[in-house]
Design a protein around this motif. Structure first.
Motif, PDB file in Angstrom:
ATOM      1  N   GLN A   8      33.479  55.667  42.295  1.00  0.00           N
ATOM      2  CA  GLN A   8      32.806  55.993  43.716  1.00  0.00           C
ATOM      3  C   GLN A   8      32.864  54.193  44.023  1.00  0.00           C
ATOM      4  N   LEU A   9      32.273  53.915  42.627  1.00  0.00           N
ATOM      5  CA  LEU A   9      31.742  52.157  42.517  1.00  0.00           C
ATOM      6  C   LEU A   9      32.464  51.708  41.667  1.00  0.00           C
ATOM      7  N   ASP A  10      33.355  50.818  41.287  1.00  0.00           N
ATOM      8  CA  ASP A  10      33.494  50.068  40.175  1.00  0.00           C
ATOM      9  C   ASP A  10      32.491  48.835  39.875  1.00  0.00           C
ATOM     10  N   ILE A  11      32.125  48.445  39.174  1.00  0.00           N
ATOM     11  CA  ILE A  11      30.586  47.470  38.848  1.00  0.00           C
ATOM     12  C   ILE A  11      31.169  47.105  37.640  1.00  0.00           C
ATOM     13  N   ILE A  12      31.656  45.200  38.503  1.00  0.00           N
ATOM     14  CA  ILE A  12      32.236  44.208  37.602  1.00  0.00           C
ATOM     15  C   ILE A  12      30.626  42.972  36.921  1.00  0.00           C
ATOM     16  N   ILE A  13      31.517  42.819  35.805  1.00  0.00           N
ATOM     17  CA  ILE A  13      30.282  42.442  35.308  1.00  0.00           C
ATOM     18  C   ILE A  13      30.957  41.305  34.563  1.00  0.00           C
ATOM     19  N   PRO A  14      31.127  39.751  35.293  1.00  0.00           N
ATOM     20  CA  PRO A  14      31.883  38.373  34.238  1.00  0.00           C
ATOM     21  C   PRO A  14      30.980  38.365  33.087  1.00  0.00           C
ATOM     22  N   ARG A  72      41.795  37.034  33.175  1.00  0.00           N
ATOM     23  CA  ARG A  72      43.819  36.570  33.830  1.00  0.00           C
ATOM     24  C   ARG A  72      43.664  34.652  33.512  1.00  0.00           C
ATOM     25  N   GLY A  73      42.175  34.670  34.701  1.00  0.00           N
ATOM     26  CA  GLY A  73      41.851  33.251  34.573  1.00  0.00           C
ATOM     27  C   GLY A  73      40.823  32.810  33.088  1.00  0.00           C
ATOM     28  N   ARG A  74      40.367  31.521  33.384  1.00  0.00           N
ATOM     29  CA  ARG A  74      38.888  31.087  32.516  1.00  0.00           C
ATOM     30  C   ARG A  74      38.473  31.229  33.926  1.00  0.00           C
ATOM     31  N   GLY A  75      37.327  31.517  33.504  1.00  0.00           N
ATOM     32  CA  GLY A  75      35.593  30.628  33.657  1.00  0.00           C
ATOM     33  C   GLY A  75      35.418  31.859  34.436  1.00  0.00           C
ATOM     34  N   ALA A  76      34.159  31.852  35.339  1.00  0.00           N
ATOM     35  CA  ALA A  76      33.375  32.963  36.233  1.00  0.00           C
ATOM     36  C   ALA A  76      34.431  33.027  37.339  1.00  0.00           C
ATOM     37  N   HIS A  77      35.053  32.787  38.038  1.00  0.00           N
ATOM     38  CA  HIS A  77      36.009  32.507  39.045  1.00  0.00           C
ATOM     39  C   HIS A  77      37.116  33.423  37.996  1.00  0.00           C
ATOM     40  N   GLY A  78      37.668  32.598  37.539  1.00  0.00           N
ATOM     41  CA  GLY A  78      39.182  34.018  37.318  1.00  0.00           C
ATOM     42  C   GLY A  78      38.534  35.326  36.399  1.00  0.00           C
ATOM     43  N   ALA A  79      36.951  35.521  36.112  1.00  0.00           N
ATOM     44  CA  ALA A  79      36.445  36.940  36.009  1.00  0.00           C
ATOM     45  C   ALA A  79      36.483  37.506  36.921  1.00  0.00           C
ATOM     46  N   VAL A  80      35.858  37.210  38.038  1.00  0.00           N
ATOM     47  CA  VAL A  80      35.781  37.913  39.431  1.00  0.00           C
ATOM     48  C   VAL A  80      37.073  38.659  39.813  1.00  0.00           C
ATOM     49  N   LEU A  81      37.779  37.957  40.035  1.00  0.00           N
ATOM     50  CA  LEU A  81      39.269  37.080  41.040  1.00  0.00           C
ATOM     51  C   LEU A  81      40.242  39.298  39.875  1.00  0.00           C
ATOM     52  N   THR A  82      39.854  38.214  38.476  1.00  0.00           N
ATOM     53  CA  THR A  82      40.672  39.775  37.620  1.00  0.00           C
ATOM     54  C   THR A  82      39.919  41.243  37.881  1.00  0.00           C
ATOM     55  N   PHE A  91      34.333  51.197  46.781  1.00  0.00           N
ATOM     56  CA  PHE A  91      33.484  50.069  46.710  1.00  0.00           C
ATOM     57  C   PHE A  91      33.320  49.204  45.414  1.00  0.00           C
ATOM     58  N   ALA A  92      33.362  48.196  45.050  1.00  0.00           N
ATOM     59  CA  ALA A  92      33.015  47.353  43.285  1.00  0.00           C
ATOM     60  C   ALA A  92      31.794  46.308  44.466  1.00  0.00           C
ATOM     61  N   VAL A  93      30.874  46.125  43.035  1.00  0.00           N
ATOM     62  CA  VAL A  93      30.427  45.535  43.025  1.00  0.00           C
ATOM     63  C   VAL A  93      29.923  44.029  42.023  1.00  0.00           C
ATOM     64  N   MET A  94      29.373  42.946  42.591  1.00  0.00           N
ATOM     65  CA  MET A  94      29.508  41.706  41.240  1.00  0.00           C
ATOM     66  C   MET A  94      28.222  42.247  40.670  1.00  0.00           C
ATOM     67  N   PHE A  95      28.172  41.880  39.412  1.00  0.00           N
ATOM     68  CA  PHE A  95      26.653  42.341  39.379  1.00  0.00           C
ATOM     69  C   PHE A  95      26.278  41.345  37.780  1.00  0.00           C
TER      70      PHE A  95
END
Length: 259
Positions: A8-14, A72-82, A91-95
């Motif tokens: 129900q939740l993807d916990i995305i951790i860059p 797919r991209g570099r850095g924090a922004h690339g990690a988030v979009l990936t 739902f997804a949470v950026m943790f």
């Protein structure tokens, strides 16, 4: 957390060399989160020491479902979009990788989202929230920005700048991200969601200056990009800019974008 149930939740951790933090963070998630979840560890390089720390401590994570996702991209922004691209849950949470104290609010964030919120902010500036140990310049900018966005621009959250927040599937699938650096995507999606009239909620959260490793938050470097979305929020409130000015993906054009 029962990993056999559909997530129900993807916990995305860059991550970027988070060996000193990641084990405690994943242990806290394993202890605290009851919502069926999947962890997406988004990394730049195969030699990132975070990966070895996780693989070497699998038994410490209580059966967490963990997927490693190459950015797919570099850095924090690339990690988030990936992470967004790899997410499949409602739902997804950026943790944050160094956050071993807020996992206990993730279930409450999901419950808030299930009431109809498209974004749920982890708020440091509402009752029971807190921010401790922040460098003075960052603290002044963050507090001033959030105060004016809440009081003057009328955003329905007291913490607009915290990158730790939950997004609905609709936000991830339909709103186009125009930002290209750092964590600017977070405030961008928030102010666009507000302009669209989609519901925003908040849950109190804590924030402590990290004890291990260096932060990837670059307040001065990213300030011009943040200011774009800061003024966007004011334009929504005072210039009455409409939802039609928000770029949405082609698949959502021509249908009602409101619930």
């Amino acid at each position: 957390m029962n990993s056999a149930e559909p997530s129900q939740l993807d916990i995305i951790i860059p991550v970027y060399n988070e060996r000193g933090n990641i084990v405690r963070t994943l242990q806290s998630i394993a202890r605290s989160v009851k919502t069926p979840s999947r962890l997406l560890i988004c990394y730049d390089r195969e030699d990132d020491d975070t990966l070895a720390a996780i693989r070497g401590n699998r038994d410490a994570f209580g059966g967490l479902t963990i997927d490693f996702v190459r950015n797919r991209g570099r850095g924090a922004h690339g990690a988030v979009l990936t992470g967004f691209a790899a997410s499949e849950a409602p739902f997804a949470v950026m943790f944050p990788a160094d956050d071993d104290y807020n996992a206990g609010i993730l279930d409450a964030m999901v419950r808030e989202a299930e009431t109809g919120c498209d974004i749920v902010c982890a708020s440091r500036f509402m009752p029971s929230g807190g921010m401790v140990g922040c460098p003075w310049l960052k603290a002044v900018l963050v507090r001033a920005g959030n105060f004016t966005l809440y009081r003057l621009a009328k955003l329905p959250t007291r913490d607009s700048s915290n990158g730790f927040r939950l997004f609905s599937r609709r936000v991830m699938d339909e709103i186009v991200v125009e930002s290209d650096r750092g964590f600017c995507y977070s405030i961008e999606l928030l102010v666009k969601c507000h302009r669209l009239g989609w519901r925003i909620g908040e849950i109190p959260a804590q924030w402590f200056e990290r004890a291990h490793g260096s932060s990837r938050f670059r307040v001065i470097k990213w300030l011009p990009a943040y200011l774009r979305w800061y003024f966007y929020a004011f334009a929504t409130t005072y210039l009455k800019r409409s939802a039609r000015s928000v770029p949405v993906r082609a698949s959502s054009v021509g249908r009602d974008i409101r619930r």
